[in-house]
Motif scaffolding. Sequence first.
Motif, PDB file in Angstrom:
ATOM      1  N   SER A  83       0.835  -1.205   0.000  1.00  0.00           N
ATOM      2  CA  SER A  83       0.000   0.000   0.000  1.00  0.00           C
ATOM      3  C   SER A  83       0.864   1.248   0.000  1.00  0.00           C
ATOM      4  O   SER A  83       2.079   1.187   0.244  1.00  0.00           O
ATOM      5  CB  SER A  83      -0.936   0.006   1.219  1.00  0.00           C
ATOM      6  OG  SER A  83      -0.182   0.038   2.415  1.00  0.00           O
ATOM      7  N   TYR A  84       0.246   2.351  -0.307  1.00  0.00           N
ATOM      8  CA  TYR A  84       0.894   3.658  -0.165  1.00  0.00           C
ATOM      9  C   TYR A  84      -0.148   4.641   0.340  1.00  0.00           C
ATOM     10  O   TYR A  84      -1.230   4.758  -0.233  1.00  0.00           O
ATOM     11  CB  TYR A  84       1.461   4.157  -1.501  1.00  0.00           C
ATOM     12  CG  TYR A  84       2.107   5.516  -1.385  1.00  0.00           C
ATOM     13  CD1 TYR A  84       3.453   5.636  -1.037  1.00  0.00           C
ATOM     14  CD2 TYR A  84       1.375   6.684  -1.581  1.00  0.00           C
ATOM     15  CE1 TYR A  84       4.052   6.885  -0.892  1.00  0.00           C
ATOM     16  CE2 TYR A  84       1.961   7.934  -1.446  1.00  0.00           C
ATOM     17  CZ  TYR A  84       3.292   8.024  -1.098  1.00  0.00           C
ATOM     18  OH  TYR A  84       3.875   9.258  -0.961  1.00  0.00           O
ATOM     19  N   LEU A  85       0.171   5.341   1.416  1.00  0.00           N
ATOM     20  CA  LEU A  85      -0.717   6.382   1.942  1.00  0.00           C
ATOM     21  C   LEU A  85       0.025   7.707   1.913  1.00  0.00           C
ATOM     22  O   LEU A  85       1.194   7.774   2.302  1.00  0.00           O
ATOM     23  CB  LEU A  85      -1.124   6.065   3.390  1.00  0.00           C
ATOM     24  CG  LEU A  85      -2.224   5.025   3.633  1.00  0.00           C
ATOM     25  CD1 LEU A  85      -3.482   5.344   2.831  1.00  0.00           C
ATOM     26  CD2 LEU A  85      -1.776   3.600   3.359  1.00  0.00           C
ATOM     27  N   PRO A  86      -0.644   8.764   1.482  1.00  0.00           N
ATOM     28  CA  PRO A  86       0.002  10.084   1.471  1.00  0.00           C
ATOM     29  C   PRO A  86       0.449  10.468   2.877  1.00  0.00           C
ATOM     30  O   PRO A  86      -0.154  10.038   3.870  1.00  0.00           O
ATOM     31  CB  PRO A  86      -1.106  11.019   0.989  1.00  0.00           C
ATOM     32  CG  PRO A  86      -2.116  10.161   0.331  1.00  0.00           C
ATOM     33  CD  PRO A  86      -2.035   8.825   1.001  1.00  0.00           C
ATOM     34  N   SER A  87       1.473  11.306   2.964  1.00  0.00           N
ATOM     35  CA  SER A  87       2.013  11.651   4.286  1.00  0.00           C
ATOM     36  C   SER A  87       1.183  12.726   4.991  1.00  0.00           C
ATOM     37  O   SER A  87       1.257  12.868   6.203  1.00  0.00           O
ATOM     38  CB  SER A  87       3.463  12.106   4.154  1.00  0.00           C
ATOM     39  OG  SER A  87       3.572  13.096   3.159  1.00  0.00           O
ATOM     40  N   THR A  88       0.384  13.481   4.251  1.00  0.00           N
ATOM     41  CA  THR A  88      -0.408  14.549   4.877  1.00  0.00           C
ATOM     42  C   THR A  88      -1.621  13.985   5.612  1.00  0.00           C
ATOM     43  O   THR A  88      -2.522  13.409   5.001  1.00  0.00           O
ATOM     44  CB  THR A  88      -0.889  15.559   3.807  1.00  0.00           C
ATOM     45  OG1 THR A  88       0.244  16.049   3.105  1.00  0.00           O
ATOM     46  CG2 THR A  88      -1.632  16.716   4.472  1.00  0.00           C
ATOM     47  N   VAL A  89      -1.621  14.170   6.925  1.00  0.00           N
ATOM     48  CA  VAL A  89      -2.734  13.682   7.754  1.00  0.00           C
ATOM     49  C   VAL A  89      -3.680  14.851   8.026  1.00  0.00           C
ATOM     50  O   VAL A  89      -3.243  15.936   8.412  1.00  0.00           O
ATOM     51  CB  VAL A  89      -2.218  13.119   9.088  1.00  0.00           C
ATOM     52  CG1 VAL A  89      -3.386  12.646   9.959  1.00  0.00           C
ATOM     53  CG2 VAL A  89      -1.234  11.989   8.845  1.00  0.00           C
ATOM     54  N   VAL A  90      -4.950  14.637   7.784  1.00  0.00           N
ATOM     55  CA  VAL A  90      -5.960  15.663   8.071  1.00  0.00           C
ATOM     56  C   VAL A  90      -6.893  15.111   9.135  1.00  0.00           C
ATOM     57  O   VAL A  90      -7.391  13.989   9.007  1.00  0.00           O
ATOM     58  CB  VAL A  90      -6.756  16.016   6.799  1.00  0.00           C
ATOM     59  CG1 VAL A  90      -7.750  17.131   7.103  1.00  0.00           C
ATOM     60  CG2 VAL A  90      -5.821  16.423   5.683  1.00  0.00           C
ATOM     61  N   LEU A  91      -7.103  15.889  10.187  1.00  0.00           N
ATOM     62  CA  LEU A  91      -7.986  15.431  11.264  1.00  0.00           C
ATOM     63  C   LEU A  91      -9.425  15.829  10.960  1.00  0.00           C
ATOM     64  O   LEU A  91      -9.689  16.901  10.417  1.00  0.00           O
ATOM     65  CB  LEU A  91      -7.563  16.048  12.601  1.00  0.00           C
ATOM     66  CG  LEU A  91      -6.151  15.670  13.072  1.00  0.00           C
ATOM     67  CD1 LEU A  91      -5.817  16.409  14.370  1.00  0.00           C
ATOM     68  CD2 LEU A  91      -6.047  14.166  13.276  1.00  0.00           C
ATOM     69  N   ASN A  92     -10.354  14.974  11.332  1.00  0.00           N
ATOM     70  CA  ASN A  92     -11.757  15.256  11.105  1.00  0.00           C
ATOM     71  C   ASN A  92     -12.176  16.548  11.796  1.00  0.00           C
ATOM     72  O   ASN A  92     -12.967  17.322  11.276  1.00  0.00           O
ATOM     73  CB  ASN A  92     -12.605  14.094  11.623  1.00  0.00           C
ATOM     74  CG  ASN A  92     -14.009  14.110  11.054  1.00  0.00           C
ATOM     75  OD1 ASN A  92     -14.206  14.598   9.945  1.00  0.00           O
ATOM     76  ND2 ASN A  92     -14.960  13.584  11.784  1.00  0.00           N
ATOM     77  N   SER A  93     -11.579  16.813  12.983  1.00  0.00           N
ATOM     78  CA  SER A  93     -11.979  17.976  13.766  1.00  0.00           C
ATOM     79  C   SER A  93     -11.644  19.289  13.067  1.00  0.00           C
ATOM     80  O   SER A  93     -12.134  20.347  13.452  1.00  0.00           O
ATOM     81  CB  SER A  93     -11.315  17.926  15.139  1.00  0.00           C
ATOM     82  OG  SER A  93      -9.908  17.806  14.966  1.00  0.00           O
ATOM     83  N   GLU A  94     -10.804  19.218  12.033  1.00  0.00           N
ATOM     84  CA  GLU A  94     -10.472  20.440  11.299  1.00  0.00           C
ATOM     85  C   GLU A  94     -11.608  20.869  10.370  1.00  0.00           C
ATOM     86  O   GLU A  94     -11.587  21.960   9.815  1.00  0.00           O
ATOM     87  CB  GLU A  94      -9.191  20.250  10.477  1.00  0.00           C
ATOM     88  CG  GLU A  94      -7.960  20.079  11.360  1.00  0.00           C
ATOM     89  CD  GLU A  94      -6.708  19.741  10.553  1.00  0.00           C
ATOM     90  OE1 GLU A  94      -6.649  20.137   9.373  1.00  0.00           O
ATOM     91  OE2 GLU A  94      -5.813  19.082  11.105  1.00  0.00           O
ATOM     92  N   PHE A  95     -12.564  19.986  10.183  1.00  0.00           N
ATOM     93  CA  PHE A  95     -13.669  20.313   9.291  1.00  0.00           C
ATOM     94  C   PHE A  95     -14.881  20.799  10.074  1.00  0.00           C
ATOM     95  O   PHE A  95     -15.141  20.345  11.183  1.00  0.00           O
ATOM     96  CB  PHE A  95     -14.078  19.093   8.464  1.00  0.00           C
ATOM     97  CG  PHE A  95     -13.078  18.807   7.394  1.00  0.00           C
ATOM     98  CD1 PHE A  95     -13.132  19.475   6.185  1.00  0.00           C
ATOM     99  CD2 PHE A  95     -12.065  17.893   7.610  1.00  0.00           C
ATOM    100  CE1 PHE A  95     -12.204  19.229   5.205  1.00  0.00           C
ATOM    101  CE2 PHE A  95     -11.118  17.650   6.632  1.00  0.00           C
ATOM    102  CZ  PHE A  95     -11.183  18.314   5.426  1.00  0.00           C
ATOM    103  N   VAL A  96     -15.612  21.706   9.485  1.00  0.00           N
ATOM    104  CA  VAL A  96     -16.883  22.128  10.087  1.00  0.00           C
ATOM    105  C   VAL A  96     -17.997  21.785   9.111  1.00  0.00           C
ATOM    106  O   VAL A  96     -17.771  21.662   7.911  1.00  0.00           O
ATOM    107  CB  VAL A  96     -16.913  23.644  10.375  1.00  0.00           C
ATOM    108  CG1 VAL A  96     -15.936  23.976  11.503  1.00  0.00           C
ATOM    109  CG2 VAL A  96     -16.590  24.446   9.123  1.00  0.00           C
TER     110      VAL A  96
END
Lengths: 316, 316
Positions: free
Chosen positions: B9-22
């Motif tokens: 597998s390959y996953l992008p390195s940029t992690v986005v947290l759900n809490s950053e979304f409104v």
Amino acid sequence: MSHIEATGSYLPSTVVLNSEFVGGNALFESMDEYFSGYEERRHASATETALMMAVEAAKDALANSKYTALDIDLIIGIIQPSRNVYGDDLNLMQHELGAWNASVLPINTACSSFITALNTADALISTGKNKVVLIVTSTDWVHTMLDTTKPNFAFAGDGAGAVILDGSTESFIDKYELNNTKPEVFNALVMKNAQFTQQKEFFTVRPPEGRTTVKDLILFPMSVAKTLLDRNPQVAVDKVIMHQSGLKMMQVWADKLEIAEDKIRHTIGLYANMTVANIPVTLDYWRKKGDLQRGEKILFMAPSAGGYSIAMLWQY
Amino acid sequence: MSHIEATGSYLPSTVVLNSEFVGGNALFESMDEYFSGYEERRHASATETALMMAVEAAKDALANSKYTALDIDLIIGIIQPSRNVYGDDLNLMQHELGAWNASVLPINTACSSFITALNTADALISTGKNKVVLIVTSTDWVHTMLDTTKPNFAFAGDGAGAVILDGSTESFIDKYELNNTKPEVFNALVMKNAQFTQQKEFFTVRPPEGRTTVKDLILFPMSVAKTLLDRNPQVAVDKVIMHQSGLKMMQVWADKLEIAEDKIRHTIGLYANMTVANIPVTLDYWRKKGDLQRGEKILFMAPSAGGYSIAMLWQY
């Protein structure tokens, strides 16, 4: 094991004569000599979408078969281009045909798609995963993918072909397939995704960069077929149905494969190059003429955009 | 017969947290309850295209296998979306990997693509048409297919998964697949082809039109899996890997199939919904955790845009 139970096709009613065009085949430039044999072709009207033609070709194949739409358990092939990309228009065929027992598998090996679908469906039937498969390939590429404001599309026609495959007898003999994705080969025949450019894109054939690329484009598909024939010396080929991008190209291929020219079956003078639909339309045309006999051994071969080539030996 | 020799597998390195979304999951409206379980996910950078991630996932799978790129004779799967539509970006993988003996087959059954590819590759290997197959599914759909200006994509992540399949042992047990292409189902999950609109298109999930469509979208895939399980009463399912569009949806499916919730394996909290890449990424994640044991029986299931659903029983 699998078997072509029936064939069908749909050709648009609008006939366009080659003589109505001026400017020749500017698209191909230095490879012009290979692109010959066009006399007339069919262009789809606004209502003759690739989906509509696919449905009509499938209905024709069903009418020529012992099956009804409810017997079909897989629809495989390509609607080129699909108006929807996620789901694909091919999925809509289940509803259009009333094929309520079918699943749907869109594939895309460009001009090779019919042979790829035939090979894949043969495997699915041979392993008992499917019983009655509808293969359909359809295109209305003239108005949707080509730049019709330039004198470069005298070679192109629209149309659709379909085949019903079942497991009653063994027809598959052998296939050989290989990709050739050197960047210069990939980029010689390509259309970009409009999702990224936000403009209508055109399928382009770039002038080959020197002899190497010409060889890659013209000779690589032939070498794939030659590998197949060389490892099947016991098979006497009765008919050849090739991807019809040019009459001269088909003659060159047959010559190098040491197959007599009178074994070539094509419809290039009538329908020109219908990309994905070439082979099943041609198969259906000659079957309806009474030319194809059960038991005859057919060589199918096609190169495609993407650098993929496939050749298959098939006992009709 | 075929066998999963290795996964990657390959996953992008940029992690986005759900809490950053409104704004929550406006995309799903009345079906919101089913779309839960998101905590974080990965978003591709400009250089992490679906092709690049597919290549990296394939290299990971090869590194985990006994094969080299030259052993691969077929690359099957989907690059979603492909920057080129005719040829397809998947063809470029031959060159990127140096898989000079491979042919390439792009398929598109949307979220079901991995299971469809596994079923197809199993047939191709079982009939001797191919020996070592690379299945790869990869997407960078967040920035390319979703409207990221609206608070409707908290559910979506990018990623790529790959599997190397060979014919050493028998793993396929059974599959059941069926389409459900009522127009209202097809149109509930769809993205138009930008070639016809000349603007960037977004994948849309329309509010279901009443209970019937909700049932079609949520219960139809479950009923396909139920048919499969009912005709294989001798198979005790050890693990379930589903298309992960929502945690609650997976729980509902498992509950109705009478499968204990602790048999579900997913990565929805880490990676969210990666459409085509969900299942192979999840398979690789749990294999690397040491959770998947050889001989365990896995139920794969996925619905997809296009109204196609497939479920498969597979002995890992």
